[in-house]
Structures are given as structure tokens and as C-alpha cells.
Scaffold this motif. Structure first.
Motif, PDB file in Angstrom:
ATOM      1  N   VAL A 180       0.869  -1.177   0.000  1.00  0.00           N
ATOM      2  CA  VAL A 180       0.000   0.000   0.000  1.00  0.00           C
ATOM      3  C   VAL A 180       0.903   1.223   0.000  1.00  0.00           C
ATOM      4  O   VAL A 180       1.784   1.359   0.845  1.00  0.00           O
ATOM      5  N   ASN A 181       0.696   2.102  -0.976  1.00  0.00           N
ATOM      6  CA  ASN A 181       1.528   3.309  -1.122  1.00  0.00           C
ATOM      7  C   ASN A 181       3.016   2.969  -1.145  1.00  0.00           C
ATOM      8  O   ASN A 181       3.843   3.655  -0.546  1.00  0.00           O
ATOM      9  N   GLY A 182       3.350   1.860  -1.799  1.00  0.00           N
ATOM     10  CA  GLY A 182       4.748   1.461  -1.949  1.00  0.00           C
ATOM     11  C   GLY A 182       5.360   0.816  -0.716  1.00  0.00           C
ATOM     12  O   GLY A 182       6.560   0.533  -0.707  1.00  0.00           O
ATOM     13  N   LYS A 183       4.564   0.547   0.342  1.00  0.00           N
ATOM     14  CA  LYS A 183       5.099  -0.051   1.574  1.00  0.00           C
ATOM     15  C   LYS A 183       4.373  -1.349   1.892  1.00  0.00           C
ATOM     16  O   LYS A 183       3.149  -1.440   1.737  1.00  0.00           O
ATOM     17  N   LYS A 184       5.134  -2.343   2.386  1.00  0.00           N
ATOM     18  CA  LYS A 184       4.526  -3.588   2.850  1.00  0.00           C
ATOM     19  C   LYS A 184       3.613  -3.264   4.021  1.00  0.00           C
ATOM     20  O   LYS A 184       4.033  -2.646   4.993  1.00  0.00           O
ATOM     21  N   THR A 185       2.346  -3.692   3.904  1.00  0.00           N
ATOM     22  CA  THR A 185       1.345  -3.422   4.931  1.00  0.00           C
ATOM     23  C   THR A 185       0.626  -4.715   5.279  1.00  0.00           C
ATOM     24  O   THR A 185       0.145  -5.413   4.392  1.00  0.00           O
ATOM     25  N   GLY A 186       0.568  -5.008   6.566  1.00  0.00           N
ATOM     26  CA  GLY A 186      -0.081  -6.229   7.023  1.00  0.00           C
ATOM     27  C   GLY A 186      -1.296  -5.925   7.873  1.00  0.00           C
ATOM     28  O   GLY A 186      -1.307  -4.969   8.649  1.00  0.00           O
ATOM     29  N   ILE A 187      -2.317  -6.764   7.703  1.00  0.00           N
ATOM     30  CA  ILE A 187      -3.505  -6.705   8.548  1.00  0.00           C
ATOM     31  C   ILE A 187      -3.507  -7.993   9.369  1.00  0.00           C
ATOM     32  O   ILE A 187      -3.529  -9.089   8.812  1.00  0.00           O
ATOM     33  N   LEU A 188      -3.463  -7.830  10.696  1.00  0.00           N
ATOM     34  CA  LEU A 188      -3.483  -8.964  11.612  1.00  0.00           C
ATOM     35  C   LEU A 188      -4.787  -8.905  12.389  1.00  0.00           C
ATOM     36  O   LEU A 188      -4.989  -7.999  13.209  1.00  0.00           O
ATOM     37  N   ASP A 189      -5.671  -9.839  12.131  1.00  0.00           N
ATOM     38  CA  ASP A 189      -6.988  -9.894  12.756  1.00  0.00           C
ATOM     39  C   ASP A 189      -6.916 -10.919  13.892  1.00  0.00           C
ATOM     40  O   ASP A 189      -6.828 -12.123  13.645  1.00  0.00           O
ATOM     41  N   GLU A 190      -6.943 -10.421  15.149  1.00  0.00           N
ATOM     42  CA  GLU A 190      -6.795 -11.283  16.319  1.00  0.00           C
ATOM     43  C   GLU A 190      -8.131 -11.446  17.039  1.00  0.00           C
ATOM     44  O   GLU A 190      -8.780 -10.458  17.355  1.00  0.00           O
ATOM     45  N   SER A 191      -8.501 -12.703  17.327  1.00  0.00           N
ATOM     46  CA  SER A 191      -9.697 -13.008  18.114  1.00  0.00           C
ATOM     47  C   SER A 191      -9.239 -13.715  19.386  1.00  0.00           C
ATOM     48  O   SER A 191      -8.703 -14.818  19.339  1.00  0.00           O
ATOM     49  N   ILE A 193      -7.608  -5.676  15.697  1.00  0.00           N
ATOM     50  CA  ILE A 193      -7.126  -5.721  14.308  1.00  0.00           C
ATOM     51  C   ILE A 193      -5.975  -4.739  14.186  1.00  0.00           C
ATOM     52  O   ILE A 193      -6.148  -3.533  14.321  1.00  0.00           O
ATOM     53  N   TRP A 194      -4.801  -5.296  13.962  1.00  0.00           N
ATOM     54  CA  TRP A 194      -3.581  -4.503  13.786  1.00  0.00           C
ATOM     55  C   TRP A 194      -3.395  -4.155  12.312  1.00  0.00           C
ATOM     56  O   TRP A 194      -3.641  -4.994  11.439  1.00  0.00           O
ATOM     57  N   THR A 195      -2.897  -2.978  12.044  1.00  0.00           N
ATOM     58  CA  THR A 195      -2.370  -2.610  10.730  1.00  0.00           C
ATOM     59  C   THR A 195      -0.887  -2.340  10.940  1.00  0.00           C
ATOM     60  O   THR A 195      -0.519  -1.441  11.703  1.00  0.00           O
ATOM     61  N   LEU A 196      -0.048  -3.153  10.319  1.00  0.00           N
ATOM     62  CA  LEU A 196       1.401  -3.018  10.435  1.00  0.00           C
ATOM     63  C   LEU A 196       1.968  -2.483   9.131  1.00  0.00           C
ATOM     64  O   LEU A 196       1.534  -2.897   8.051  1.00  0.00           O
ATOM     65  N   VAL A 197       2.921  -1.583   9.223  1.00  0.00           N
ATOM     66  CA  VAL A 197       3.566  -1.015   8.038  1.00  0.00           C
ATOM     67  C   VAL A 197       5.076  -1.130   8.215  1.00  0.00           C
ATOM     68  O   VAL A 197       5.620  -0.709   9.239  1.00  0.00           O
ATOM     69  N   GLU A 198       5.726  -1.706   7.211  1.00  0.00           N
ATOM     70  CA  GLU A 198       7.189  -1.747   7.216  1.00  0.00           C
ATOM     71  C   GLU A 198       7.681  -0.408   6.679  1.00  0.00           C
ATOM     72  O   GLU A 198       7.520  -0.100   5.501  1.00  0.00           O
ATOM     73  N   THR A 199       8.247   0.419   7.553  1.00  0.00           N
ATOM     74  CA  THR A 199       8.663   1.766   7.175  1.00  0.00           C
ATOM     75  C   THR A 199      10.070   1.797   6.586  1.00  0.00           C
ATOM     76  O   THR A 199      10.420   2.734   5.880  1.00  0.00           O
ATOM     77  N   ALA A 200      10.875   0.798   6.908  1.00  0.00           N
ATOM     78  CA  ALA A 200      12.233   0.614   6.392  1.00  0.00           C
ATOM     79  C   ALA A 200      12.581  -0.842   6.707  1.00  0.00           C
ATOM     80  O   ALA A 200      11.885  -1.475   7.503  1.00  0.00           O
ATOM     81  N   PRO A 201      13.640  -1.390   6.103  1.00  0.00           N
ATOM     82  CA  PRO A 201      13.981  -2.777   6.426  1.00  0.00           C
ATOM     83  C   PRO A 201      14.164  -2.971   7.941  1.00  0.00           C
ATOM     84  O   PRO A 201      14.944  -2.274   8.581  1.00  0.00           O
ATOM     85  N   GLY A 202      13.356  -3.876   8.510  1.00  0.00           N
ATOM     86  CA  GLY A 202      13.443  -4.168   9.932  1.00  0.00           C
ATOM     87  C   GLY A 202      12.783  -3.156  10.848  1.00  0.00           C
ATOM     88  O   GLY A 202      12.859  -3.268  12.065  1.00  0.00           O
ATOM     89  N   LYS A 203      12.110  -2.150  10.294  1.00  0.00           N
ATOM     90  CA  LYS A 203      11.440  -1.105  11.098  1.00  0.00           C
ATOM     91  C   LYS A 203       9.947  -1.119  10.765  1.00  0.00           C
ATOM     92  O   LYS A 203       9.574  -1.161   9.586  1.00  0.00           O
ATOM     93  N   TYR A 204       9.126  -1.050  11.822  1.00  0.00           N
ATOM     94  CA  TYR A 204       7.682  -1.162  11.642  1.00  0.00           C
ATOM     95  C   TYR A 204       6.936  -0.162  12.519  1.00  0.00           C
ATOM     96  O   TYR A 204       7.424   0.234  13.572  1.00  0.00           O
ATOM     97  N   THR A 205       5.738   0.185  12.060  1.00  0.00           N
ATOM     98  CA  THR A 205       4.775   0.869  12.904  1.00  0.00           C
ATOM     99  C   THR A 205       3.522   0.002  12.921  1.00  0.00           C
ATOM    100  O   THR A 205       3.274  -0.783  11.991  1.00  0.00           O
ATOM    101  N   GLY A 206       2.749   0.150  13.980  1.00  0.00           N
ATOM    102  CA  GLY A 206       1.514  -0.611  14.085  1.00  0.00           C
ATOM    103  C   GLY A 206       0.439   0.222  14.746  1.00  0.00           C
ATOM    104  O   GLY A 206       0.715   1.022  15.640  1.00  0.00           O
ATOM    105  N   THR A 207      -0.786   0.037  14.287  1.00  0.00           N
ATOM    106  CA  THR A 207      -1.935   0.707  14.891  1.00  0.00           C
ATOM    107  C   THR A 207      -3.052  -0.308  15.096  1.00  0.00           C
ATOM    108  O   THR A 207      -3.141  -1.307  14.375  1.00  0.00           O
ATOM    109  N   ALA A 208      -3.884  -0.047  16.086  1.00  0.00           N
ATOM    110  CA  ALA A 208      -5.088  -0.825  16.365  1.00  0.00           C
ATOM    111  C   ALA A 208      -6.011   0.086  17.165  1.00  0.00           C
ATOM    112  O   ALA A 208      -5.557   1.080  17.745  1.00  0.00           O
ATOM    113  N   ASP A 209      -7.290  -0.246  17.206  1.00  0.00           N
ATOM    114  CA  ASP A 209      -8.255   0.617  17.887  1.00  0.00           C
ATOM    115  C   ASP A 209      -7.916   0.867  19.354  1.00  0.00           C
ATOM    116  O   ASP A 209      -8.184   1.943  19.874  1.00  0.00           O
ATOM    117  N   ASP A 210      -7.336  -0.114  20.029  1.00  0.00           N
ATOM    118  CA  ASP A 210      -7.049   0.055  21.450  1.00  0.00           C
ATOM    119  C   ASP A 210      -5.583   0.379  21.734  1.00  0.00           C
ATOM    120  O   ASP A 210      -5.148   0.371  22.883  1.00  0.00           O
TER     121      ASP A 210
END
Length: 184
Positions: free
Chosen positions: A76-87, A99-116
Motif C-alpha cells: 500500500v503506497n509502496g510499503k509492505k502493509t499487514g492486517i493482523l486480525d486477532e480473536s 485488528i492490527w495494521t502493520l507497516v514496514e517503514t524501512a527494512p526491519g522497522k515497523y509501525t503498528g496501529t489498532a483501535d485500542d
């Protein structure tokens, strides 16, 4: 001033410095040569089962839980983006979804967001390890507490990963979450 005064002074400074540096947490880079190498988008892709416990500061198990995790990655927008749906399903019968949204911002570097998750989780990986730092809005009884997580994941084999996360508030240790992931 006497020689003994200066010796005691420098000994005290040395002990304080040792204490401060002795309490520092590990760096993810110290695992850079460890194998198998963790590729987040490879491991967290597909269906994964997890089994966990929460222990309080004394080490007493307070909750047991299972997690069904379904994950997929895309670009997404040139970056690896993962959706992790946890129950989550807890030993007391309660259920939770994250539900996490993970984005690889650089090799080995990530950001993550979730509602909580308050703000962004910041992650870094090297070798077989990944370290996340984030603040979670944690429901306890009828209140919500913002607690900090120092979250470490270690790939043990292509199918198994161990996760240990220290929980704290105002720098005070509240307990630890331990999880074992198994990739189907």
C-alpha cells in the motif's frame, strides 16, 4: 579532603553507573546473527494459533487465553502493509477482538496501529527477534487503563514463535504476558 573520601566517592559513582546500565533492556541488534531469521510479513501471513497467560508481578497466573490470528500482507503506497486480525478468548469466558495494521517503514522497522493502541506501536527486528513498544488501552473491570508494553517476539522455528511482553504503568511493572504462536 582525604584519599579515602575520594575513593568512596568514585566507588559510589561507579556503583550507581553499574546499577543504571545493568538495568537497561536488551537491544534487538544483539539478535542480528540468530536464526531462523524473522520475516514479519512471512511469519504473520495466513492462520496462526496462539496460547497465552498473563502473570502478575508475583508470577501468579491471573488469566489464560487463546488467540486465533488471521493475517495477510499487501503493498500500500509502496510499503509492505499487514492486517493482523486477532480473536481472543479468555479463561473467564470473555472475548476480545484486535485488528492490527502493520507497516514496514524501512527494512526491519515497523509501525503498528489498532483501535485500542494509543498512538503508534514502534517495532524493530533483527535476526530472529522483534521488539515492539506501545501503549494499550486495557479494560479492567469497568475502567480503562493506559499501560505500556515492552513486547519481545523470538522466532524459534518456521512455525513457532515465543512472545514475552512486560506491562507497566508509570514505570512500575504490572506483570507479563507470555504467548506461544503456532503457524498452521
Amino acid at each position: 579532603m582525604s584519599k579515602i573520601y575520594f575513593v568512596k566517592k568514585y566507588l559510589a559513582i561507579g556503583l550507581i553507573a553499574f546499577g543504571l546500565f545493568g538495568c537497561s533492556s536488551p537491544s534487538v541488534n544483539q539478535y542480528a546473527q540468530e536464526t531462523p531469521k524473522l520475516d514479519l510479513s512471512e511469519y504473520f501471513n495466513g492462520t496462526i494459533d496462539a496460547y497465552g497467560i498473563f502473570t502478575d508481578r508475583s508470577g501468579e497466573v491471573k488469566k489464560r487465553f487463546t488467540v486465533l490470528l488471521v493475517a495477510k500482507w499487501s503493498v500500500v503506497n509502496g510499503k509492505k502493509t499487514g492486517i493482523l486480525d486477532e480473536s481472543f478468548e479468555y479463561s473467564d469466558g470473555t472475548k476480545q477482538k484486535r485488528i492490527w495494521t502493520l507497516v514496514e517503514t524501512a527494512p526491519g522497522k515497523y509501525t503498528g496501529t489498532a483501535d485500542d493502541v494509543i498512538g503508534e506501536a514502534i517495532g524493530e527486528s533483527a535476526g530472529n527477534a522483534l521488539n515492539w513498544s506501545y501503549t494499550l488501552a486495557l479494560p479492567v473491570d469497568k475502567s480503562i487503563y493506559h499501560v505500556q508494553f515492552d513486547d519481545w517476539m523470538y522466532l524459534v522455528s518456521p512455525k513457532v514463535m515465543i512472545n514475552k511482553a512486560q506491562m507497566s504503568k508509570f514505570g512500575i511493572n504490572l506483570g507479563e504476558v507470555t504467548l506461544s504462536f503456532y503457524k498452521r
